[in-house]
Design an enzyme around this catalytic site. Structure first.
Site, PDB file in Angstrom:
ATOM      1  N   TYR A 175       3.587  12.927  -8.479  1.00 51.47           N
ATOM      2  CA  TYR A 175       3.619  11.571  -7.904  1.00 51.47           C
ATOM      3  C   TYR A 175       2.346  11.192  -7.131  1.00 51.47           C
ATOM      4  O   TYR A 175       1.486  12.025  -6.939  1.00 51.47           O
ATOM      5  CB  TYR A 175       4.899  11.292  -7.136  1.00 51.47           C
ATOM      6  CG  TYR A 175       5.343  12.124  -5.958  1.00 51.47           C
ATOM      7  CD1 TYR A 175       4.500  12.963  -5.264  1.00 51.47           C
ATOM      8  CD2 TYR A 175       6.674  12.008  -5.529  1.00 51.47           C
ATOM      9  CE1 TYR A 175       4.968  13.674  -4.159  1.00 51.47           C
ATOM     10  CE2 TYR A 175       7.137  12.719  -4.434  1.00 51.47           C
ATOM     11  CZ  TYR A 175       6.279  13.551  -3.757  1.00 51.47           C
ATOM     12  OH  TYR A 175       6.726  14.235  -2.669  1.00 51.47           O
ATOM     13  N   GLU A 176       2.237   9.943  -6.793  1.00 50.19           N
ATOM     14  CA  GLU A 176       0.998   9.373  -6.223  1.00 50.19           C
ATOM     15  C   GLU A 176      -0.199   9.593  -7.131  1.00 50.19           C
ATOM     16  O   GLU A 176      -1.309   9.840  -6.665  1.00 50.19           O
ATOM     17  CB  GLU A 176       0.716   9.938  -4.831  1.00 50.19           C
ATOM     18  CG  GLU A 176       1.591   9.373  -3.732  1.00 50.19           C
ATOM     19  CD  GLU A 176       1.486   7.855  -3.588  1.00 50.19           C
ATOM     20  OE1 GLU A 176       2.517   7.234  -3.305  1.00 50.19           O
ATOM     21  OE2 GLU A 176       0.386   7.287  -3.772  1.00 50.19           O
ATOM     22  N   GLY A 177       0.024   9.457  -8.432  1.00 50.54           N
ATOM     23  CA  GLY A 177      -1.045   9.699  -9.402  1.00 50.54           C
ATOM     24  C   GLY A 177      -1.013  11.153  -9.827  1.00 50.54           C
ATOM     25  O   GLY A 177      -1.314  12.030  -9.027  1.00 50.54           O
TER      26      GLY A 177
END
Lengths: 590, 590
Positions: free
Chosen positions: B438-440
């Site tokens: 997550y978050e890229g």
């Protein structure tokens, strides 16, 4: 959904691991290429159509304990029945007791597929087969006649009882005790933990093989005996008699393989029977129990290796399917409309190809090990027994590490969906994690590899093996095929790393510097596995599978050589000069 | 049980990441060394004594949805209340709205500790802080006055709503729409998935920041606007008004962080309110929503990196404690009676030391990144902003990969016990797995690093950074200290690998060969992280912490140089010559 990779398995068995030469050399009795294909195809069908669809419910429901009885997941008892009726339990067992006497290579191929369908399901039958091997090799005629036919048919299952709370890797300290009785039987008292399929509702009876210590036994591993302890005693006519004083006290709440009941077994606390003590029969000689277990230890380790291969293949299949379907962003050079399938992104392709390489490398190593097991029954028995011994720790460790690494990459390829249990990638990541641990942790495998396997025939066995690898690399270099890129040169370099590390270890052991050698055992084991991956992929790429996939194999081999096995130099370095800094850094752990 | 490593954190902040020079240079306002110690100590106490004890129940119960309401695990609402009352939510927030205006370095240090206590708990408040940042930077005065004080005090929490089923890494294709209303508000309609803490019972109100598209918006990422959508509308006097038409439809069944509710949020389907449409207020300008999000994207990525550090530290602590207690076999040279603690076995020590190195490397990289964020507010703003930009993808990816790898090693050290959920090692292995996603995803980070961060200031920023690393290596070489072994030379070699790969990438990008550069992005990112690990450990080893642990630091640094970072050569090779075989092997994936 998992689809058994029957063609890739057949190719690897035949053209990489040595099945075709063994068939042609008449080493495998009446077995024919057609029969091999028929067995693989049917095992694959069973794994794909029967086992795989029940994997998810097995994970979700898990095995459930109530009142000492374990209820298996919905549909699993019927699945087991179908599996046993299909004759899959009897593949390698002796024809004397109803088995089919087929080579171990076919067994591991089938094992891979069943584990690919559901590792939690496949592990149960695998343990029964292990128990059959031990009993067939060491049991009295009476025990064999009484138990083997029903265990081989699958009517009864077996379990292996080794571990105790303080005795895992080191079995010498186990406390379960056995007392002799006048009638030649024994009474067992004690607790065993982590007993896979120690209790379940697949079969009416369960045949526990239990390690225990006699009152006058020597200390340590030389004082352990092996006993057969059935859940229900068996009458002379083969029918079930009284309940034995052995039961499942609890089952573990585990990270993965939820469908597989991991039992704490209590022997002889008086819950059942007239007097306390689980009634057991000696297998083999008193105090020689570990030797009996060793009969099957190598095969069990290889069987766990197959779980690694299986999980890796299942994770790769799932990730590739998702990466073709899921679209996101635009990959460089993408000409299609809208977003690219993520498989087009170089980074995703790199993950998938790395997964392919590790899976295929692990498969080739495990199958080569099974081939050696088969060949050890014929001429050159010592050579092949040594090859099987050498390959076993590498097969177990490399394949199970591959299972974890590939399953983790599989979660990553799925992005956020990979973290959601319903996707199924997470289950593989959870299931995979036990395989580097049980049947001897991979660290134990590394100790075995370095201290017991390298010195076989004074090191000449491993040297001979490395010479074979050099020959493969030379063939790759000589082929000078553009599609192989730098495979030959890179493989040569990797084998040189292996050779240098091997010679260093042999010399270090010879000088009695045990601690120094052990410090490098795990990097060495990994180094060996990477080299074998490169070499076996090259062997496959240089063969003609006759299936139109030669170009694919060459491309994957090149990718392995140029993008996966390059760590060998760092690993060699760690083996040969890592010990001093490891010892010095112990201060950090105080 | 997790114990916040306050001393190691303080040392890394001060002597490796740059806090002490920044304090001494007057770059951090009134902050004093004593205040730093007091904050770290109290944050550590809270993490150790309050958060960590509730981690297990959070995992076991998980967040539970019933009738659109999410019930958090037992004890968690009170924990949150204590956390907010402790002022932890306001650490970095502006004093204008009740915040403490402290440097980001302290925030990430505290984040590490809370995540070490429970990642599932810590992620909620982290998201609120992100929402505060976005609102503070881009919200209107009215929105800031209405929402910021209560969000900073922790009375209300925030959530970030970006992802949709077909829009994850690529936000340009999102479908949630916003319609203008005459009163200046907007009405939102759509579905968001994977919304962390989208619903819970910690606070009375939840302030959702939601990305959506206006009817006349340009296609792609330039047509996305950011809106504030409260769960309950807020009256002029600050009290809660009507329920907004926004609710949690379902929560995910996840591999890990079970205590963190991952919600599917429905906006504007008419369930609440007089007319359909969730009422929202624009943050920043129309169609500039992504720019608003980018304000906090880097910090959010670093915050996820802290989760990796935290899990790695927690897993290492747990494994070391177990390895000291568990006895098994006899390690070489063991003189004690009975079996050795397994920590005595070289292979186990290798695992634990590798865990230590990866943890400490990840910590140093993430803290250095936070330091750059802090320094970007002062002189040399551009230099430090570029440093923060460059370090962010490395910090996020290296630390989260370390979290997974270290947690996996942690399970392995525990042997069979590691696979049993009650031990807790398995939870860390499960929790850790989301952070590289997550978050890229870490693959997205690698693309960002190579295509956007390397070219900063025409490559002169990264070159300047590498020159700093050379200086550290030179200092290590010049020290010529026996306890550093070959650290200097090996670090020089690793930095040379980084330099060569960097120059190759810059040249390849300059020539427009994007696909080739991207093929090597992940190996390059890993290479950079390993080099930084070696360099920062050396920097720490060359400093005097004044805490009597200099010898330990030197020993760990040497172990890193001689046993962990050696893969840089293979990684460089993969960057510079791996692309062709990757492209050629795509045939395997068809």
């Amino acid at each position: 959904m998992y689809k058994a990779p029957v063609e890739e398995i057949a190719f690897t068995l035949k053209h990489v691991a040595g099945l075709t030469p063994a068939l042609e050399g008449g080493h495998l009795g009446d077995l024919t290429d057609d029969l091999v294909d028929a067995i693989l195809s049917e095992a694959g069908r069973f794994a794909t159509e029967e086992v795989a669809p029940l994997a998810e419910i097995g994970d979700r429901q898990g095995a459930r304990l109530a009142d000492g009885a374990v209820k298996m997941p919905d549909g699993w008892p019927a699945l087991y029945k179908a599996w046993a009726e299909g004759g899959w339990n009897s593949l390698t067992a002796s024809p004397d007791f109803g088995g089919q006497g087929l080579p171990h290579m076919l067994h591991v191929a089938a094992l891979e597929m069943w584990n690919g369908g559901s590792m939690a399901f496949a592990i149960g039958p695998t343990l029964t087969i292990g128990a059959v091997e031990a009993l067939a090799a060491h049991g009295s005629d009476h025990l064999r006649r009484t138990y083997l036919p029903k265990m081989i048919s699958g009517e009864w299952m077996g379990s292996m009882n080794l571990t105790e709370p303080h005795a895992g890797s080191d079995l010498g300290v186990m406390k379960t005790r056995a007392e002799r009785r006048a009638d030649g039987t024994y009474r067992l008292f004690g607790q065993k933990i982590f007993i896979t399929y120690g209790e379940h509702d697949f079969t009416d009876n369960i045949v526990h093989l239990v390690l225990a210590r006699l009152p006058d036994a020597p200390a340590g591993t030389r004082g352990i005996s092996l006993f057969l302890v059935p859940k229900f005693l068996v009458d002379e006519d083969g029918s079930l008699g009284a309940r034995n004083d052995a039961y499942c006290h609890s089952i573990e709440h585990k990270l993965g393989i939820h469908g597989s009941p991991t039992c704490t077994m209590i022997y002889g606390d008086g819950r059942f029977g007239d007097e306390p003590g689980a009634i057991g029969w000696l297998i083999g000689e008193e105090n020689r129990g570990l030797a009996c277990m060793f009969t099957m230890m190598n095969n069990a380790r290889l069987a766990v290796g197959m779980q690694g291969v299986a999980i890796a293949d299942a994770a790769t299949q799932k990730a590739i399917a998702y990466a073709k379907e899921r679209t996101q962003g635009k990959a460089p050079g993408w000409q299609g409309s809208g977003m690219s399938p993520i498989i087009e992104h170089p980074d995703v392709a790199r993950m998938l190809l790395t997964m392919k390489v590790l899976t295929q490398g692990a498969r080739a190593i495990t199958y080569a090990c099974a081939h050696a097991v088969d060949m050890a029954h014929g001429d050159e028995a010592q050579h092949w027994a040594e090859r099987a011994s050498l390959l076993t720790p590498i097969a177990k460790s490399f394949a199970t590490d591959a299972g974890v690494d590939v399953a983790s990459l599989g979660v990553q390829v799925h992005g956020g969906m990979g973290f959601i249990e319903e996707t199924g990638a997470a289950r593989l990541y959870r299931d995979a994690r036990i395989a580097p641990i049980y049947e001897g942790t991979n660290g134990i495998q590394a100790i075995d590899l370095v201290t017991r396997k390298l010195p076989l025939s004074d090191g000449s066995h491993v040297r001979g093996f490395i010479a074979e690898l050099h020959a493969i690399a030379a063939k790759a270099s000589a082929a000078n095929a553009p599609q192989l890129g730098e495979t030959g040169a890179r493989l040569e370099a990797a084998i040189a790393d292996l050779e240098a590390a091997t010679e260093w270890l042999l010399a270090t052991l010879a000088e009695g510097r045990q601690a120094e050698a052990l410090a490098g055992a795990t990097p060495y084991q990994r180094l060996f596995g990477l080299v074998l991956t490169g070499a076996y992929l090259a062997k496959g790429a240089l063969a003609d599978g006759g299936d139109g996939r030669n170009a694919e194999r060459a491309a994957l081999c090149r990718f392995a050589a140029e993008n996966v096995i390059g760590e060998t130099a760092a690993l060699k370095d760690r083996v040969m000069s890592g010990a001093a800094s490891l010892e010095a850094a112990r201060v950090v752990l105080e």
